[in-house]
Design an enzyme around this catalytic site. Structure first.
Site, PDB file in Angstrom:
ATOM      1  N   ASN A   1      -1.866   2.258   5.804  1.00 57.29           N
ATOM      2  CA  ASN A   1      -0.961   1.158   5.441  1.00 57.29           C
ATOM      3  C   ASN A   1      -0.717   0.342   6.693  1.00 57.29           C
ATOM      4  OD1 ASN A   1      -0.717   2.340   2.962  1.00 57.29           O
ATOM      5  ND2 ASN A   1       1.423   2.964   3.206  1.00 57.29           N
ATOM      6  N   GLY A   2      -0.592  -0.969   6.526  1.00 58.19           N
ATOM      7  CA  GLY A   2      -0.327  -1.831   7.682  1.00 58.19           C
ATOM      8  C   GLY A   2      -1.538  -2.681   8.016  1.00 58.19           C
TER       9      GLY A   2
ATOM     10  N   CYS B   1       0.819  -1.214   0.000  1.00 61.51           N
ATOM     11  CA  CYS B   1       0.000   0.000   0.000  1.00 61.51           C
ATOM     12  C   CYS B   1       0.861   1.275   0.000  1.00 61.51           C
ATOM     13  CB  CYS B   1      -0.877   0.020   1.225  1.00 61.51           C
ATOM     14  SG  CYS B   1      -1.888  -1.442   1.395  1.00 61.51           S
TER      15      CYS B   1
ATOM     16  N   LYS C   1       6.577  -4.716  -4.215  1.00 65.17           N
ATOM     17  CA  LYS C   1       7.991  -4.371  -4.099  1.00 65.17           C
ATOM     18  C   LYS C   1       8.438  -4.382  -2.643  1.00 65.17           C
ATOM     19  CE  LYS C   1      11.917  -2.884  -5.646  1.00 65.17           C
ATOM     20  NZ  LYS C   1      12.702  -3.975  -6.280  1.00 65.17           N
TER      21      LYS C   1
ATOM     22  N   GLU D   1       8.979 -14.853 -11.216  1.00 61.72           N
ATOM     23  CA  GLU D   1       8.356 -13.587 -10.794  1.00 61.72           C
ATOM     24  C   GLU D   1       7.769 -12.819 -11.963  1.00 61.72           C
ATOM     25  OE1 GLU D   1      10.536 -11.017  -7.447  1.00 61.72           O
ATOM     26  OE2 GLU D   1      11.934 -11.792  -8.908  1.00 61.72           O
TER      27      GLU D   1
ATOM     28  N   GLU E   1      18.477 -17.642  -7.595  1.00 65.40           N
ATOM     29  CA  GLU E   1      18.049 -16.278  -7.914  1.00 65.40           C
ATOM     30  C   GLU E   1      17.515 -16.197  -9.353  1.00 65.40           C
ATOM     31  OE1 GLU E   1      17.244 -13.556  -6.733  1.00 65.40           O
ATOM     32  OE2 GLU E   1      17.599 -12.055  -8.277  1.00 65.40           O
TER      33      GLU E   1
ATOM     34  N   ARG F   1       5.215  -0.203  -6.013  1.00 73.10           N
ATOM     35  CA  ARG F   1       5.197  -0.991  -4.774  1.00 73.10           C
ATOM     36  C   ARG F   1       4.211  -2.161  -4.865  1.00 73.10           C
ATOM     37  NH1 ARG F   1       7.216   1.845  -0.364  1.00 73.10           N
ATOM     38  NH2 ARG F   1       5.839   0.686   1.011  1.00 73.10           N
TER      39      ARG F   1
ATOM     40  N   HIS G   1      18.793 -36.687  -7.154  1.00 82.32           N
ATOM     41  CA  HIS G   1      17.946 -36.908  -5.978  1.00 82.32           C
ATOM     42  C   HIS G   1      16.532 -36.403  -6.205  1.00 82.32           C
ATOM     43  CE1 HIS G   1      21.497 -38.207  -3.904  1.00 82.32           C
ATOM     44  NE2 HIS G   1      22.107 -37.046  -4.132  1.00 82.32           N
TER      45      HIS G   1
ATOM     46  N   LYS H   1      13.832 -14.989 -10.512  1.00 85.34           N
ATOM     47  CA  LYS H   1      13.607 -13.891 -11.457  1.00 85.34           C
ATOM     48  C   LYS H   1      12.655 -14.331 -12.561  1.00 85.34           C
ATOM     49  CE  LYS H   1      14.696 -11.434  -9.895  1.00 85.34           C
ATOM     50  NZ  LYS H   1      15.051 -10.775  -8.698  1.00 85.34           N
TER      51      LYS H   1
ATOM     52  N   TRP I   1      -3.105  -2.725  -1.487  1.00 86.65           N
ATOM     53  CA  TRP I   1      -2.723  -4.108  -1.813  1.00 86.65           C
ATOM     54  C   TRP I   1      -3.507  -4.966  -0.835  1.00 86.65           C
ATOM     55  CZ3 TRP I   1      -0.089  -8.435   0.184  1.00 86.65           C
ATOM     56  CH2 TRP I   1       0.489  -9.289  -0.768  1.00 86.65           C
TER      57      TRP I   1
HETATM   58  C1  G6P Z   1       9.664  -8.723  -2.376  1.00 86.79           C
HETATM   59  C2  G6P Z   1      10.245  -8.167  -3.663  1.00 86.79           C
HETATM   60  C3  G6P Z   1      11.551  -8.861  -3.960  1.00 86.79           C
HETATM   61  C4  G6P Z   1      12.516  -8.698  -2.796  1.00 86.79           C
HETATM   62  C5  G6P Z   1      11.898  -9.169  -1.488  1.00 86.79           C
HETATM   63  C6  G6P Z   1      12.720  -8.726  -0.291  1.00 86.79           C
HETATM   64  O1  G6P Z   1       9.317 -10.046  -2.557  1.00 86.79           O
HETATM   65  O2  G6P Z   1       9.339  -8.354  -4.724  1.00 86.79           O
HETATM   66  O3  G6P Z   1      12.123  -8.303  -5.115  1.00 86.79           O
HETATM   67  O4  G6P Z   1      13.675  -9.418  -3.044  1.00 86.79           O
HETATM   68  O5  G6P Z   1      10.607  -8.589  -1.302  1.00 86.79           O
HETATM   69  O6  G6P Z   1      12.680  -7.326  -0.244  1.00 86.79           O
HETATM   70  P1  G6P Z   1      13.725  -6.404   0.449  1.00 86.79           P
HETATM   71  O7  G6P Z   1      13.224  -5.030   0.198  1.00 86.79           O
HETATM   72  O8  G6P Z   1      13.726  -6.767   1.904  1.00 86.79           O
HETATM   73  O9  G6P Z   1      15.038  -6.653  -0.181  1.00 86.79           O
END
Ligand code: G6P
Length: 610
Positions: free
Chosen positions: A99-100, A2, A605, A493, A486, A27, A509, A490, A75
């Site tokens: 927010n929260g 949010c 985000k 996502e 990673e 965000r 395995h 990516k 959100w």
């Molecule tokens: C969310 C974002 C990711 C990020 C993760 C941790 O899932 O979409 O891209 O890696 O949070 O976020 P931070 O801000 O703590 O690195």
């Protein structure tokens, strides 16, 4: 997640609110809304599901010259993404954005039995609670304070009242809020935001609210109080981000821009900290004496998502630099609830791009409560984690707008290497290894630029080929293993292709059973002492009819359907080059699939709720 924006001044509030909300789009959100008011007690409340452009259409259809208002991107947590659940929420004369999460909203709701609720949200409960205290002879500030004293949970809020239309009240517990202080004395204004990016272009002077603080904001003044109504002195800080940094600058997507600018952002990360001539590295801001640095025996690295994988890769490097130290890397959402013990002389590296991730923040608090020193490896300046750690450092990657994290990963890994170098220097150990890392770090920005530039067309073509597959396995050994994890993250996502990262040695395995025509297998193969093992794994997949693509720096003959061979003078940091290539690969795969690259569905985000 949010986002909040608020405006009070002489300009048309709806324009500033909508443009501010657009800045917060990155965000992640699923609905949005604004309310503006004026002294004639005539509020305009507009809310919509979907993208801000839908809200913008409503604003165009309902123009108002009002000069005070609040806005929100939501959100969904409590209640589906629907117009009635979107903020602002109205209760009597007040409007609220939040927010929260209000954790005791059910209990509070049961005490507000006379109130007719129109949404499923915890936020409307808070609005109704404030309203229940807002008697004709009470001020808004008093009503808000009384309500907040009953709330459990987290909040960043902005409140308006049509009875007191010359002020916005904001408060914070857990969810960030800042007040941009207008810069033009002849044209006074103040702007509220949950994220500095909404303030850029308006002002660079900001008051960051601390937990438990409330502010009464008029056009000309900011009065800061605690929840016992004691007045506090606001501290005005400078926002360091630049407007250009949060713009696409000609790129089609923020993600592509952020991948391509990594050589520049990494230069900022290492600037003044790495000296390749002397073969040294030094991080400031750690708040640890030389004696404390020398005493470090154990390092726990905490993060979520990409930050966690950055920690995993960094741990391989830290172990090389600090051979007298043990390391562990933990996922924040798990660790926070474990009955963990940390050995004496431990330090915790708290890794977070946003500095706001709820699980990471909770871990930080758990670790601090055990008396262990916490150090932040943070990108967003002034963020909650950055404020709560005992020491630490900013990674200086600049604003990262695309939900998928890319440049922050590179800068986080580099920063953790520099941390290891700083500790090793204090311990007076391994100068040759430190010097090698210092040399490679200083070469890395150019190597990244060269790798991306040289292989871009090839990667784009590969994506055209592989985007028709439903599943992907990313495989790597040693330092290429966290990179494989990673890379798979990516891809899933942003392209929504199912992808898993695996240690190549684990193929037999389980994952071998998956090899079929719907899968492709991406191998990250780094030249070195384990290369033959990686090549055997590749052979084994090929022998089972796998569709393979290899990213490598090896000059060996490699049999694969596709092969991307980089040339580099780097040795230790080659995984970072393979990583930027797979970022680019995921990007082009997502473009081929036609999804929302910068704001993938269901993701946010900055994950400020658990
Ligand atoms: C969310 C974002 C990711 C990020 C993760 C941790 O899932 O979409 O891209 O890696 O949070 O976020 P931070 O801000 O703590 O690195």
């Amino acid at each position: 997640m949010c986002g909040i924006v608020g405006y009070i001044g002489n300009k048309k509030a709806s324009d500033i609110l909508v443009s501010g909300l657009k800045r917060l789009e990155y965000r992640g959100y699923d609905s949005s809304g604004i309310v503006t008011i004026n002294p004639e007690n005539n509020p305009t409340l507009l809310r919509s599901t979907g993208k801000i452009i839908e809200l913008e259409k409503l604003v165009d259809q309902n123009p108002t010259p009002d000069q005070i208002g609040i806005g929100h991107t939501r959100w969904a947590t409590h209640g589906a993404p629907a117009e009635r659940n979107a903020h602002p929420h109205r209760a009597g004369d007040i409007f609220l954005v939040h927010n929260g999460i209000i954790e005791n909203y059910k209990e509070l709701k049961s005490q507000l039995s006379d109130y007719e609720f129109t949404s499923d949200t915890d936020t409307e409960v808070l609005a109704a609670l404030i309203n229940s205290f807002y008697d004709p002879d009470t001020t808004l500030q008093s009503a808000v304070t009384q309500a907040l004293n009953l709330v459990h949970g987290t909040y960043g809020i902005a409140v308006l009242s049509i009875r007191e239309p010359d002020q916005i009240i904001v408060a914070r517990l857990g969810s960030p809020l800042l007040i941009g202080v207008g810069k033009d004395k002849d044209n006074p204004e103040n702007i509220v935001a949950s994220d500095a990016s909404a303030l850029l272009g308006h002002t660079k002077n900001a008051i960051y609210l601390n937990n438990g603080e409330l502010a009464i904001i008029t056009k000309t003044e900011v009065k800061l109080l605690d929840l016992a109504a004691q007045e506090l002195t606001p501290k005005v800080e400078k926002i360091t981000a630049e407007l250009a940094e949060i713009q696409k600058q000609g790129y089609e997507h923020f993600l592509l821009k952020e991948i391509m600018e990594q050589s520049t952002t990494l230069r900022s990360t290492i600037s003044g900290r790495v000296d390749p001539e002397k073969g040294t590295m030094k991080l400031g801001g750690l708040n640890l004496s030389d004696q404390e640095l020398r005493g470090i025996k154990h390092i726990v690295i905490v993060g979520c998502g990409t930050a966690y994988y950055a920690g995993m890769l960094a741990a391989y490097y830290i172990e090389q630099v600090l051979d007298d130290v043990t390391t562990e890397v933990v996922i924040a959402s798990e660790y926070r609830y474990r009955a963990f013990n940390l050995p004496e002389a431990s330090v915790a590296l708290i890794v977070s791009q946003s500095g706001e991730t709820a699980d990471t923040l909770a871990c930080l608090r758990e670790i601090k409560a055990r008396g262990v020193k916490t150090l932040g490896i943070i990108n967003v300046v002034g963020s909650t984690i950055a404020r709560e750690v005992d020491g630490g450092t900013y990674v200086h990657a600049g604003p990262e707008i695309s939900v998928a994290s890319t440049k922050a990963f590179t800068s986080q890994v580099a920063t953790m290497i520099m941390f290891a170098g700083t500790v090793a220097k204090a311990k007076d150990i391994n100068p040759q290894i430190i010097a090698k890392f210092a040399r490679e770090l200083s070469l890395l920005p150019d190597e990244i630029a060269k790798t991306l530039q040289t292989h871009q067309p090839e990667i784009q073509a590969l994506a055209r080929h592989y985007s028709k597959y439903d599943h992907a396995l990313y495989l790597g050994r040693d330092t290429a293993y966290p990179v494989a994890l990673e890379g798979a993250l990516k891809l899933k996502e942003i392209s929504y292709i199912h992808a898993e990262g695996y240690a190549a040695g684990e193929l037999k395995h389980g994952p071998f059973a998956l090899v079929d025509d719907r899968f492709f297998e991406l191998f990250l193969i780094i030249d070195g002492w384990l290369i033959d093992k990686s090549l055997s794994a590749l052979q084994e997949v090929k022998a089972r009819g796998g569709h393979t693509v290899v990213f490598t720096n090896s000059t060996k003959e490699i049999e694969s359907d596709h092969l991307v061979r980089i040339t580099t003078q780097l040795d230790l940091l080659t995984p970072i080059l393979l990583n930027v290539l797979q970022q680019l690969f995921a990007y082009y795969m997502a473009v081929e699939k036609g999804g929302d690259v910068d704001q993938p569905r269901n993701l946010a985000k900055s994950v400020t709720v658990e």
